[in-house]
Design an enzyme around this catalytic site. Structure first.
Site, PDB file in Angstrom:
ATOM      1  N   HIS A 354       6.156   9.879   7.543  1.00  0.00           N
ATOM      2  CA  HIS A 354       5.836   9.738   6.122  1.00  0.00           C
ATOM      3  C   HIS A 354       5.740  11.070   5.382  1.00  0.00           C
ATOM      4  O   HIS A 354       5.325  11.080   4.222  1.00  0.00           O
ATOM      5  CB  HIS A 354       4.513   8.989   5.928  1.00  0.00           C
ATOM      6  CG  HIS A 354       4.522   7.580   6.422  1.00  0.00           C
ATOM      7  ND1 HIS A 354       4.768   6.495   5.601  1.00  0.00           N
ATOM      8  CD2 HIS A 354       4.317   7.073   7.652  1.00  0.00           C
ATOM      9  CE1 HIS A 354       4.697   5.382   6.322  1.00  0.00           C
ATOM     10  NE2 HIS A 354       4.424   5.708   7.570  1.00  0.00           N
ATOM     11  N   LYS A 545      -2.440   8.080  -8.403  1.00  0.00           N
ATOM     12  CA  LYS A 545      -2.110   8.386  -7.015  1.00  0.00           C
ATOM     13  C   LYS A 545      -3.139   9.388  -6.516  1.00  0.00           C
ATOM     14  O   LYS A 545      -3.928   9.911  -7.315  1.00  0.00           O
ATOM     15  CB  LYS A 545      -0.703   8.983  -6.911  1.00  0.00           C
ATOM     16  CG  LYS A 545      -0.474  10.128  -7.920  1.00  0.00           C
ATOM     17  CD  LYS A 545       0.960  10.674  -7.906  1.00  0.00           C
ATOM     18  CE  LYS A 545       1.948   9.825  -8.650  1.00  0.00           C
ATOM     19  NZ  LYS A 545       2.964   9.192  -7.824  1.00  0.00           N
ATOM     20  N   ARG A 546      -3.145   9.684  -5.189  1.00  0.00           N
ATOM     21  CA  ARG A 546      -4.023  10.734  -4.686  1.00  0.00           C
ATOM     22  C   ARG A 546      -3.765  12.033  -5.452  1.00  0.00           C
ATOM     23  O   ARG A 546      -2.655  12.292  -5.887  1.00  0.00           O
ATOM     24  CB  ARG A 546      -3.785  10.938  -3.187  1.00  0.00           C
ATOM     25  CG  ARG A 546      -4.322   9.793  -2.325  1.00  0.00           C
ATOM     26  CD  ARG A 546      -5.832   9.662  -2.441  1.00  0.00           C
ATOM     27  NE  ARG A 546      -6.488  10.780  -1.804  1.00  0.00           N
ATOM     28  CZ  ARG A 546      -7.054  10.750  -0.607  1.00  0.00           C
ATOM     29  NH1 ARG A 546      -7.069   9.615   0.093  1.00  0.00           N
ATOM     30  NH2 ARG A 546      -7.635  11.815  -0.101  1.00  0.00           N
ATOM     31  N   LYS A 551       2.038  16.645  -5.994  1.00  0.00           N
ATOM     32  CA  LYS A 551       2.295  15.532  -6.910  1.00  0.00           C
ATOM     33  C   LYS A 551       2.236  15.990  -8.376  1.00  0.00           C
ATOM     34  O   LYS A 551       2.605  15.273  -9.285  1.00  0.00           O
ATOM     35  CB  LYS A 551       1.297  14.398  -6.672  1.00  0.00           C
ATOM     36  CG  LYS A 551       1.429  13.752  -5.285  1.00  0.00           C
ATOM     37  CD  LYS A 551       0.355  12.693  -5.074  1.00  0.00           C
ATOM     38  CE  LYS A 551       0.311  12.115  -3.668  1.00  0.00           C
ATOM     39  NZ  LYS A 551       1.394  11.152  -3.383  1.00  0.00           N
ATOM     40  N   THR A 653       5.254   4.593  -3.630  1.00  0.00           N
ATOM     41  CA  THR A 653       5.346   3.143  -3.751  1.00  0.00           C
ATOM     42  C   THR A 653       4.726   2.699  -5.072  1.00  0.00           C
ATOM     43  O   THR A 653       5.076   1.641  -5.599  1.00  0.00           O
ATOM     44  CB  THR A 653       4.619   2.437  -2.577  1.00  0.00           C
ATOM     45  OG1 THR A 653       3.346   3.068  -2.387  1.00  0.00           O
ATOM     46  CG2 THR A 653       5.428   2.521  -1.305  1.00  0.00           C
ATOM     47  N   LYS A 657       5.697  -0.256  -7.935  1.00  0.00           N
ATOM     48  CA  LYS A 657       4.771  -1.221  -8.535  1.00  0.00           C
ATOM     49  C   LYS A 657       4.806  -1.124 -10.058  1.00  0.00           C
ATOM     50  O   LYS A 657       4.773  -2.141 -10.768  1.00  0.00           O
ATOM     51  CB  LYS A 657       3.337  -0.958  -8.041  1.00  0.00           C
ATOM     52  CG  LYS A 657       3.156  -1.246  -6.568  1.00  0.00           C
ATOM     53  CD  LYS A 657       1.896  -0.592  -6.000  1.00  0.00           C
ATOM     54  CE  LYS A 657       2.004  -0.477  -4.477  1.00  0.00           C
ATOM     55  NZ  LYS A 657       0.997   0.413  -3.886  1.00  0.00           N
TER      56      LYS A 657
END
Ligand code: 26Q
Length: 810
Positions: A354, A545-546, A551, A653, A657
């Site tokens: 991952h 998200k985290r 990110k 992911t 969504k």
């Protein structure tokens, strides 16, 4: 009347009342919402139990080939609504609750999330269980029954504060304790070799007790099982001490054992190299292997044919010690010779990676493994020796090649590379998006791919449409039912047929009205948890998200500040009103991530209270992001922020969504964003920034963030405002280090390099949003393109190409 006299076929209101009286112990007339939740759950539980027994009997009778999915994390969220939907009990339960003057969705809200995971990887495991059950695949998920899951996040004065997540404090109606399923897991000690016989003289042991969660399939009676292990002190623990009257010491010793399943490690990328974590990994793997072997031997005379009947999947490297454990069981306990055991092992395991980021790859000090699992250390050495002998024949004389391949990292303190153990021990290794899988074989696994090109493959992630569309977005689900029929729940490719609705004004009107209603609901939620009023007519711009540097939540903040400054400079321009929404947790020891959370709050406080700004711009942070919060956010989003540095986000992911719920994506050419673009078309997504090869090239050439700071006055103004304390007047130096790390500190994730392109693309977003009809068409086109991102598609591919398992006929 008692419960057993209330048949499973009795009307739902009657069953709920019976459970209130007999299981919960309250008079139906005075039941609290929580009592009603418990009683409704009991109704579903009885059905699940029946389905579980039926499924197990079928699988046993057919000696079915099974998948075993080993994962340290399962981020299940709430169960009630999903279970009722799968069991076709939603309407009945709603009717039952009406009699108590309650709405099902309010009652369902009283269930705590089962947050036994950190983020993407854990939620993926939960979506996969849903799909395995729905496809009717004989399947077991194995994990840990953490007493405390992912910490609850509170925000105090803009700072993240962590609280324990005591999700089990009132018990859970969803678990089935299996008192008869208890295994012993051993630790420590030494190994004795005598006449070819190996004996592990361990010096500690703990009992693993099974608790099952039944995962219902949709549109089928089949279920899957999530079997979670709880660590319990063995019965004989320190009896001597206890008998001597030292009760406190005996209790302490008991804790020493039971703490193994106490709490989930809240790091989602930098491995916490702690002994307890290693013990957790071995604990659940050892219990799961004993259980699956026990079940195999109940159906077959020996382990010779184990590989024909079970496919064991490693969700990342966290359960990788399973490779050594199976070798130990076969060689030491079942008298297999090494080569035969190794061949069986390789046929049994498969592994999903991952992450590509080197700092996130799991390694363990040799000395620690030696101390906790001495026999496994020997086995790992032997695996490594045989493997390197083979590799040396493949490329004679190339010592660097062997060093890179070795299961042991010899630079500095010697460490075991769990990813290497996983690759060597598996017959298939996959990444989680096309780009990620491609990068795997060109970067961290390049040498392995040279040896075994066919071992590597791609399985692009997916999400379950039952939770992320049918349950989270009932408005859109109903519109889809009217337009397409109900089959999309089990065949998400049906969404393609929406393409013909794009020009249909009546459909578009309904689609927009649904989005508006979802935004009103989200705005209410925002007001309730943050106190900030936001306008549902503004563009809802969402990054959830985290919190991680890669990110790039900080890039998003830079854009917000630049917009703030631009509005102040030009208040009368036709600004498209925007609400920027963040949510996400920072690992508790990740100071930079915590500082980003604080910055979001500081900037938000300034902007939200600046009377010159009004609805033109709002910035909010929703605390305690998790599955249930996501179920409120996803349906209400207009814009989905997927802005990681190209080449860093394995898949994502949340991107799926959000698009599935009709958000447009602004994103980099990274992870599954690329495949989303291919599905929706270039005109229906906003892609910006450097692409992966350009990122590599720039780093190679030498990247100079200072140049961007000096050359772009707008960017300079933004960074200066933050760095000089404009948003932290009480402590003007608060963000100096954060800003300096960009301008002077190398800006590892290239925020400044992508800034101009990002801001220019945000202007295109505004332009499109000011044409609501066009925006709506593109949002519809996004939903229409999301069929392939169903986890049913993903699991279908795993089942066919990696696991070779098929559903058993009804
Ligand atoms: C490892 C060792 C010790 C302690 C913690 C960990 C640990 C725990 C969780 C390491 C990593 C994780 C989680 C990783 C994760 O969630 N990765 C995400 O997986 C998603 C599903 O494939 C992808 O969509 C995301 O891109 C990826 O970041």
């Amino acid at each position: 009347m008692n419960v057993s006299a209330t048949p499973l076929s009795a009307p739902l209101p009657e069953q709920i009342n019976a459970h209130l009286l007999h299981t919960i112990g309250v008079a139906p007339g005075s039941a609290s919402p929580s009592d009603l939740m418990q009683a409704t759950a009991q109704v579903a539980r009885a059905q699940l139990s029946k389905r579980w027994v039926y499924t197990q009997a079928k699988e046993k009778a057919q000696k079915a080939r099974r998948v075993v999915y080993l994962s340290m994390e399962f981020l299940m969220g709430r169960t009630l609504s999903n279970a009722l939907a799968a069991l076709n009990l939603t309407e009945g339960a709603a009717a039952g609750l009406t009699q108590h003057a309650q709405r099902l969705e309010d009652i369902a809200g009283h269930e705590p999330d089962a947050a036994l995971g950190n983020g993407g990887l854990g939620r993926l495991a939960a979506c996969f269980l849903d799909s395995m059950a729905t496809l009717g695949l004989p399947s077991f998920g194995y994990g840990i029954r953490y007493e405390y899951g992912m910490f609850a996040q509170d925000i105090q004065d803009g700072n993240q504060v962590e609280y324990p997540d005591s999700w089990l404090k009132d018990g859970t109606p969803w678990e089935f304790p299996r008192a008869d399923l208890t295994y012993t897991v051993r630790f420590g000690g030494s190994v004795v070799h005598l006449d070819g016989q190996v004996t592990w003289k361990h010096d500690g042991e703990v009992a693993a007790k099974a608790y099952d969660m039944v995962v219902p399939g949709h549109g089928t009676e089949k279920v899957s099982t999530l079997r979670l292990w709880k660590a319990v002190a063995p019965d004989h623990i320190d009896l001597g001490v206890f008998n001597a009257g030292d009760y406190a010491r005996a209790a302490f010793a008991k804790n020493e054992y039971e703490n193994i399943s106490w709490v989930l490690y809240p790091n989602d990328s930098t491995p916490a190299g702690r002994e307890l974590r290693l013990k957790q990994e071995y604990f659940f793997v050892a219990a799961s292997m004993q259980d699956l072997i026990c079940r195999h031997l109940a159906e077959h005379p020996s382990l010779d044919n184990l590989a024909e009947h079970v496919a064991i999947h490693l969700n990342d490297t966290h359960p990788a010690i399973g490779v050594a454990e199976l070798m130990r069981i076969l060689c030491d306990e079942h008298a297999f010779d090494w080569d035969r055991a190794w061949a069986l092992c390789g046929k049994t395991f498969s592994y999903t990676n991952h992450t590509l980021m080197p700092e996130a790859l799991e390694t363990w000090p040799l000395s620690l493994i030696q101390q906790v699992l001495p026999r496994h250390m020997e086995i790992i050495f032997r695996i490594n020796k045989e493997f390197l002998d083979m590799a040396a024949r493949f490329r004679p004389g190339d010592h660097d090649f062997l060093k890179r391949l070795s299961l042991i990292d010899e630079t500095g303190e010697r460490r075991v590379r769990m990813a290497h153990l996983s690759v060597v021990g598996s017959h298939q290794v996959n990444g989680v998006s096309a780009l990620h899988s491609e990068l795997l074989v060109h970067t961290i696994f390049a040498d392995f791919a040279a040896l075994w090109p066919k071992r590597f493959t791609n399985m692009t992630n997916g999400v379950t449409p039952r939770r992320w569309l049918a349950q989270a977005n009932p408005g859109l689900a109903t519109l889809l039912d009217e337009t397409l029929g109900k089959a999309w729940r089990l065949d998400l490719d049906q969404l393609k047929r929406l393409e013909s609705c794009q020009g249909d004004a009546a459909f578009a009107g309904k689609f927009m009205a649904i989005k508006r209603a979802n935004k009103v609901r989200l705005a209410d939620f925002i007001a309730q948890v943050t106190g900030v009023q936001v306008s549902p007519d503004s563009l809802f711009d969402v990054q959830v998200k985290r919190i991680h540097e890669y990110k790039r939540q900080l890039l998003n903040v830079l854009h917000v500040v630049s917009r703030y400054q631009a509005i102040l400079a030009n208040p009368d321009a036709p600004w498209v009103p925007r609400t920027v929404i963040f949510a996400g947790k920072a690992a508790s020891s990740y100071q930079v991530a915590k500082s980003i959370i604080r910055l979001i709050h500081d900037v938000g406080l300034t902007i939200n209270n600046d009377p010159r700004i009004g609805d033109k711009l709002k910035l909010v942070f929703l605390p305690n992001y998790g599955v249930s919060v996501a179920e409120v956010i996803m349906p209400g989003a207009d814009l989905s922020e997927q802005i990681s540095t190209a080449g860093t986000e394995a898949s994502g992911t949340g991107n799926m969504k959000l698009a599935l719920n009709g958000a447009l994506t602004i994103g980099t050419d990274d992870g599954a964003n690329i495949e989303i673009r291919q599905q929706v078309g270039d005109d229906n997504i906003f892609i910006f920034g450097l692409k992966t090869p350009e990122v590599r090239q720039l780093r190679l050439e030498g990247y100079h963030p200072l140049q961007h700071y000096q050359d772009n006055p707008e960017l300079k103004a933004v960074l200066d405002a933050i760095g000089d304390g404009q948003f932290s007047p009480d402590d003007p130096e608060r963000y100096r280090a954060l800003v300096n790390s960009l301008v002077w500190g190398g800006d590892h994730y290239l925020l400044l390099a992508d800034y101009a392109s990002y801001v220019a693309t945000q202007a295109k977003v505004d332009a499109l949003y000011s044409q609501p009809d066009l925006w709506c068409q593109r949002a519809i086109r996004n939903v229409a393109g999301m069929g392939v991102f169903s986890s049913d598609r993903t699991i279908g591919q795993y089942a066919r190409d990696i696991w070779r398992v098929a559903p058993i006929p009804d």
